[in-house]
Scaffold this active site. Structure first.
Site, PDB file in Angstrom:
ATOM      1  CD  GLU A 472      39.921  32.597  45.577  1.00 42.86           C
ATOM      2  OE1 GLU A 472      39.331  33.010  44.553  1.00 42.86           O
ATOM      3  OE2 GLU A 472      39.528  31.605  46.223  1.00 42.86           O
ATOM      4  CG  HIS A 475      39.227  31.454  40.534  1.00 41.67           C
ATOM      5  ND1 HIS A 475      38.645  30.466  39.768  1.00 41.67           N
ATOM      6  CD2 HIS A 475      39.147  31.029  41.820  1.00 41.67           C
ATOM      7  CE1 HIS A 475      38.238  29.489  40.558  1.00 41.67           C
ATOM      8  NE2 HIS A 475      38.533  29.801  41.803  1.00 41.67           N
ATOM      9  CG  HIS A 478      39.817  30.877  33.728  1.00 44.54           C
ATOM     10  ND1 HIS A 478      39.043  29.878  34.260  1.00 44.54           N
ATOM     11  CD2 HIS A 478      39.798  30.663  32.393  1.00 44.54           C
ATOM     12  CE1 HIS A 478      38.590  29.102  33.299  1.00 44.54           C
ATOM     13  NE2 HIS A 478      39.021  29.561  32.157  1.00 44.54           N
TER      14      HIS A 478
END
Length: 683
Positions: A472, A475, A478
């Site tokens: 996670e 993410h 990102h």
């Protein structure tokens, strides 16, 4: 309600426009949503009726700037409704979802606005746009066309009806699932039935029971997937069966929370919408805009993997049957037995005991000295906790993130504990989306569902939970490292079958020597994780992949079965349809149900993964190939991190996803590293 009374109606004056959670309450949302939609409608109308000829700035950039208030309200609301909901928020969700759908349709089906976008698109080669701006114009035109802007007026009217009903149905599916998941938590009266569970887990179950007025009992709450983590440890077979049957009953009991009629209606309306837009089925519509390109390409990958995965799973099943006999038991292998006996085999073969591992994976240490440490080594990031910022729940923690040069990068919220008000699973989301155009930095959140320990006790993670935390945060990186001009392209705004790629790559650092040595220490003694256990973890990395791949492929193929139905087909019996779909796809293994069955498959019926659950394995092809690149180029170095950041993470959706991958990797992806990783080299 005045602006002064509603904190959502003005930009927050907290750092990074962090939401003032201490001043926000449920009654603020509806008026704020209404104000946000009205404001954006006026902005869009001004763009559409602008007497000046369309230009990139007065049309496309103006659209990018529109909806600031609505975005702010939506980001706060939908995050809260997932992480810490209540009756008020659920009621708001039910009321606002169809209104938001209608609002989106009013923008995309505005003929004057589409005429301006289309004219710009036709003149795109003469506009002198830079690469990101040209890609944004293409994206807008495609979004309008895919939203039905080119349809006749009568078809647009029907499309609006479909979108409105679908948004309401998704909300109902989600609410039903949360209610049924809470209702089906398994209450145990006799502590002896919990033999095999760690003491901390038993204590947490006692607290959960007490919180629901069941003093003296033990409440086993349910995780989102079919496979419940507790089944690996519970020695009581009857209780294992109770837990399994509770998990698989969600949304399927014929009660007020039953999801069968809801999901059938969703599938039917999605098929009708696809037909209206000129596609044979919903999957064709969805996957056309993904990196896979076609439903056939996605299905081909799954079918390539399925036979070998199932063969491996059957071999594993035979081994587990032997383990049952070896234990002295006299019963066939059932779904609720699989992980229990697999854990026994794993422990014997690799000398790994989950209970032995947990003391080395204390949550805060994994976060600070593992997840954050890897980000520091790769990207130069540093993290400072911000207890001064108000949070929506006491379990949520906020960290300020600084770049390698010491400059402020954004805020990261860590919300790791399970609770009745939080939906199941693990996910990342944004409270503020970064953009150079809007001069905005990111505020991101990671949600997990780790069992909260009793007061004063440490939270000790399973190895799977450690991997999930790294995943996670991939993410989150990102989004945090996004460097796009336009908010449409920020961070994780990439094709669905590309979005899991960076997060899967981040999992590689879990067992990377410099990272593991920094965080995997016994919470009491400080001793490092013994090297024998480290080696056993590596050796066992492909053990059980037959099961894991088969349950995943079954869910992915079930998703595609629902979403390749045509508009003339209505399913009468959900269980029969599911069974037939799995049989036809060659993944019907009695002991291995799909990771998610239809009635609790939230990913595809309410969380944005419809016809896209295949994306995890599609992204893993890119991930496995990228891991090979890191290993070939020296692993955990700033140079490698900077290359990955520059060519891929920072670009978000501002260029073609596969072009970004090629810019990073130097070639197209190859599937062999994935097959090797999953023990599917015969595929």
């Amino acid at each position: 309600m005045t602006t002064a009374d509603n904190p959502l109606l003005t930009a927050s004056d907290l750092p990074y426009e962090f939401p003032p959670f201490d001043r926000i309450s449920g009654e603020h949302f509806l008026p704020a949503f209404e104000a946000g939609m009205a404001e954006q409608s006026a902005e869009v109308e001004a763009i559409a009726t602008n007497p000046e000829p369309p230009t990139f700035d007065n049309t496309i950039v103006a659209l990018e700037r529109s909806g600031e208030l609505l975005d702010r309200v939506s980001e706060v609301f939908f995050n809260l409704n997932a992480s810490h909901t209540d009756d008020t928020l659920r009621a708001v969700h039910a009321e606002i979802a169809p209104k938001l759908s209608a609002h989106s349709d009013a923008i995309h089906l505005n003929p004057a606005l589409f005429a301006r976008v289309e004219r710009l698109y036709e003149e795109r080669d003469s506009l002198g746009l830079d690469e990101e701006s040209a890609w944004l114009l293409r994206r807008y035109h495609l979004d309008f066309v895919r939203a039905g802007a080119a349809l006749p007026e009568a078809d647009q009217a029907r499309l609006r009806e479909l979108n409105t009903e679908l948004s309401s149905l998704a909300t109902r599916f989600q609410d039903n699932l949360l209610a049924d998941t809470n209702d089906l938590a398994v209450l145990v009266k006799d502590r002896e039935e919990l033999a095999g569970l760690p003491e901390a887990t038993i204590a947490a179950a006692a607290e959960a029971a007490a919180a629901r007025g069941e003093d003296g009992g033990y409440l086993l709450t349910l995780a989102l997937p079919t496979r419940q983590p507790l089944l690996a440890s519970l020695e009581n077979r009857a209780l294992r069966e109770r837990v399994f049957r509770a998990a698989t009953a969600r949304g399927n009991r014929g009660n007020e929370h039953d999801n069968k009629a809801v999901l059938v209606r969703i599938a039917r309306l999605r098929a009708e919408r696809a037909a209206l837009l000129g596609y044979p089925h919903h999957a064709a519509y969805v996957i056309e805009d993904e990196t896979a390109g076609t439903a056939e390409a996605a299905t081909e990958l799954l079918h390539r993997l399925a036979p070998v995965a199932v063969a491996n799973a059957r071999a594993e099943a035979a081994e587990l049957a032997e383990e049952i006999a070896r234990s002295g038991a006299d019963h066939a292998l059932a779904p609720w037995d699989w992980t229990f006996y697999a854990e026994r085999v794993r422990k014997r073969r690799f000398d790994i005991d989950e209970a032995e591992l947990r003391p080395y994976f204390e949550l805060d240490r994994v976060l600070r000295d593992g997840v954050f440490h890897a980000a520091t080594m790769l990207y130069g990031l540093t993290f400072t906790e911000r207890p001064d910022l108000p949070v929506y729940h006491p379990d949520a923690r906020v960290f300020e993130v600084f770049d390698a040069d010491g400059g402020p990068l954004g805020l990261f919220i860590a919300d790791f504990y399970a609770r009745d008000s939080k939906r199941g699973g693990a996910w990342m989301n944004s409270y503020r989306v970064p953009s150079r155009l809007l001069e905005r930095k990111p505020v991101v959140v990671n949600n997990l569902n780790v069992t909260k320990p009793p007061e004063g006790e440490p939270a000790l993670l399973s190895f799977d939970e450690v991997e999930t935390m790294f995943h996670e945060f991939g993410h989150a990186l990102h989004e945090l490292l996004s460097d796009t001009r336009y908010p449409t392209f920020a961070g994780t705004n990439v094709p669905r079958d590309f979005v899991e790629f960076p997060s899967q790559v981040n999992e590689m650092w879990v067992l990377w020597p410099e990272v593991l040595a920094n965080y995997a220490c016994h919470y009491r003694t400080g001793e490092p994780l013994p090297e024998r256990l480290v080696e056993k973890l590596r050796e066992s990395s492909t053990y059980g992949e037959g099961f894991a791949t088969t349950e995943y492929l079954a869910a992915s193929l079930l998703d595609l079965a629902w979403h390749t139905l045509d508009a003339d087909t209505t399913v009468e019996d959900v269980a029969a349809f599911q069974a037939q779909a799995l049989e036809k796809a060659g993944v019907a293994v009695e002991e291995i149900p799909p990771r998610y069955a239809s009635t609790y498959f939230a990913h595809i019926f309410c969380n944005g993964y419809s016809a896209g659950y295949y994306s995890y394995i599609w992204s893993e092809v890119l991930d496995a190939d990228t891991v090979e690149w890191f290993r070939e180029n020296g692993g955990l170095t700033r140079a490698n991190g900077d290359h990955f950041r520059r060519e891929l993470l920072s670009r978000g959706g501002s260029k073609d996803a596969m072009a970004a991958f090629r810019a990073f990797r130097g070639r197209d992806p190859e599937i062999e590293p994935l097959l090797k990783r999953r023990g599917l080299t015969g595929a």
